[in-house]
Design a protein around this motif. Structure first.
Motif, PDB file in Angstrom:
ATOM      1  N   TRP A  68     -66.261  13.789   3.844  1.00 17.68           N
ATOM      2  CA  TRP A  68     -66.682  12.644   3.019  1.00 17.68           C
ATOM      3  C   TRP A  68     -66.049  12.735   1.641  1.00 17.68           C
ATOM      4  O   TRP A  68     -66.163  13.744   0.964  1.00 17.68           O
ATOM      5  N   ASP A  69     -65.397  11.660   1.225  1.00 18.56           N
ATOM      6  CA  ASP A  69     -64.795  11.640  -0.101  1.00 18.56           C
ATOM      7  C   ASP A  69     -65.858  11.343  -1.157  1.00 18.56           C
ATOM      8  O   ASP A  69     -66.994  10.969  -0.843  1.00 18.56           O
ATOM      9  N   THR A 119     -67.522   7.711  -1.324  1.00 17.78           N
ATOM     10  CA  THR A 119     -68.480   7.471  -0.238  1.00 17.78           C
ATOM     11  C   THR A 119     -69.796   8.176  -0.514  1.00 17.78           C
ATOM     12  O   THR A 119     -70.881   7.620  -0.293  1.00 17.78           O
ATOM     13  N   ARG A 120     -69.723   9.405  -1.031  1.00 20.83           N
ATOM     14  CA  ARG A 120     -70.947  10.145  -1.329  1.00 20.83           C
ATOM     15  C   ARG A 120     -71.704   9.530  -2.498  1.00 20.83           C
ATOM     16  O   ARG A 120     -72.936   9.430  -2.478  1.00 20.83           O
ATOM     17  N   TRP A 167     -71.618   6.404  -3.311  1.00 18.69           N
ATOM     18  CA  TRP A 167     -72.203   5.173  -2.790  1.00 18.69           C
ATOM     19  C   TRP A 167     -73.496   5.460  -2.047  1.00 18.69           C
ATOM     20  O   TRP A 167     -74.506   4.770  -2.243  1.00 18.69           O
ATOM     21  N   HIS A 168     -73.487   6.476  -1.223  1.00 19.92           N
ATOM     22  CA  HIS A 168     -74.651   6.791  -0.400  1.00 19.92           C
ATOM     23  C   HIS A 168     -75.892   7.060  -1.244  1.00 19.92           C
ATOM     24  O   HIS A 168     -76.971   6.507  -1.001  1.00 19.92           O
ATOM     25  N   ARG A 222     -68.485  -0.843  -1.071  1.00 17.17           N
ATOM     26  CA  ARG A 222     -68.431  -0.106   0.199  1.00 17.17           C
ATOM     27  C   ARG A 222     -67.739  -0.919   1.290  1.00 17.17           C
ATOM     28  O   ARG A 222     -67.020  -0.358   2.134  1.00 17.17           O
ATOM     29  N   TRP A 276     -64.134  -0.674   0.467  1.00 17.26           N
ATOM     30  CA  TRP A 276     -63.711   0.714   0.676  1.00 17.26           C
ATOM     31  C   TRP A 276     -63.553   1.007   2.166  1.00 17.26           C
ATOM     32  O   TRP A 276     -62.801   1.883   2.560  1.00 17.26           O
ATOM     33  N   GLY A 277     -64.249   0.249   2.967  1.00 16.22           N
ATOM     34  CA  GLY A 277     -64.128   0.405   4.403  1.00 16.22           C
ATOM     35  C   GLY A 277     -62.792  -0.051   4.955  1.00 16.22           C
ATOM     36  O   GLY A 277     -62.485   0.204   6.128  1.00 16.22           O
ATOM     37  N   GLY A 292     -60.213   2.803   1.905  1.00  8.95           N
ATOM     38  CA  GLY A 292     -60.592   4.162   1.536  1.00  8.95           C
ATOM     39  C   GLY A 292     -59.977   5.198   2.453  1.00  8.95           C
ATOM     40  O   GLY A 292     -59.029   4.923   3.204  1.00  8.95           O
ATOM     41  N   ALA A 296     -64.044   6.907   5.825  1.00  6.23           N
ATOM     42  CA  ALA A 296     -64.734   5.779   5.196  1.00  6.23           C
ATOM     43  C   ALA A 296     -64.323   4.451   5.804  1.00  6.23           C
ATOM     44  O   ALA A 296     -65.019   3.447   5.634  1.00  6.23           O
TER      45      ALA A 296
END
Length: 224
Positions: free
Chosen positions: A15-16, A19-20, A22-23, A59, A62-63, A66, A70
């Motif tokens: 996981w970049d 992404t983290r 965002w989560h 996100r 980014w999908g 990324g 991601a």
């Protein structure tokens, strides 16, 4: 690199950082939206809603641009793949994915869709007193705005259901499949077969270039 049950494994980054971030940001912002709505702090509820709209927009984009794990193209699968995975869910050696597995991918798509819908409905929602209506509520009729407000509440309950299933899945994967999904989303690494692939990532400046126009758009929206 370790040997577990005859299988040589290595610690792999999956996981970049965007992404983290965002989560955990969506977790904080959703909780803030929930609390501010329950306590009638609607000004802060609106700000948190803008935050949700911004990071959900990020996100989704980014999908497409990324890193490998991601990207939607790397984990979104059809119904047949999801069903095959679900049938052997208790088997630890079945379908060891680097990023999202087929069921996790389905959860991500549903959650992103509901979160985006939630913010859009909130923008146009009209409350009975008119004091805490959405910032774009003047663009729709009172009847339409009230309908949006009801859908906003119903969609929130759907989100609670999805989040509950998500938390249940985290516990299941920890106890049954031996995978710690929480820690992986904190530090970005997980144990993987040494023969498996290593995902590719993109430079952080790409995330910044993506985030800046989204931030500007949210600020402009907030000034309406």
């Amino acid at each position: 690199m370790v040997n577990t049950g005859g299988s040589v494994r290595k610690r792999v980054r999956v996981w970049d950082l965007p992404t983290r971030i965002w989560h955990w940001s969506i977790l904080i912002l959703f909780a803030t939206c929930w609390w501010t709505a329950d306590t009638d702090h609607m000004r802060w509820h609106l700000f948190a809603g803008y935050g949700v709209l911004g990071i959900v927009s990020f996100r989704i984009l980014w999908g497409f641009c990324g890193g490998q794990t991601a990207r939607f193209s790397s984990f979104v699968r059809g119904p047949a793949s999801v069903w095959r995975y679900a049938r052997k869910l208790r088997d630890r050696d079945h379908y060891e994915s680097l990023g999202h597995n087929p069921l996790g991918a389905l959860s991500i798509i549903v959650m992103l869709s509901l979160l985006l819908l939630q913010t859009i409905l909130g923008l146009f929602a009209v409350n009975n007193d008119g004091g805490s209506s959405g910032p774009l509520s003047q663009w729709v009729s009172y009847t339409t705005g009230r309908r949006f407000a009801h859908w906003h509440a119903d969609n929130f309950n759907l989100l609670l259901l999805i989040i509950g299933l998500h938390l249940t899945a985290i516990v299941f994967y920890r106890l049954v499949r031996g995978e710690n999904l929480v820690s992986a989303m904190i530090h970005g690494y997980k144990s993987h077969r040494s023969s498996g692939e290593t995902p590719y990532f993109v430079p952080l400046w790409r995330a910044v270039l993506l985030a800046v126009p989204i931030l500007i758009g949210i600020v402009l929206l907030a000034r309406i």
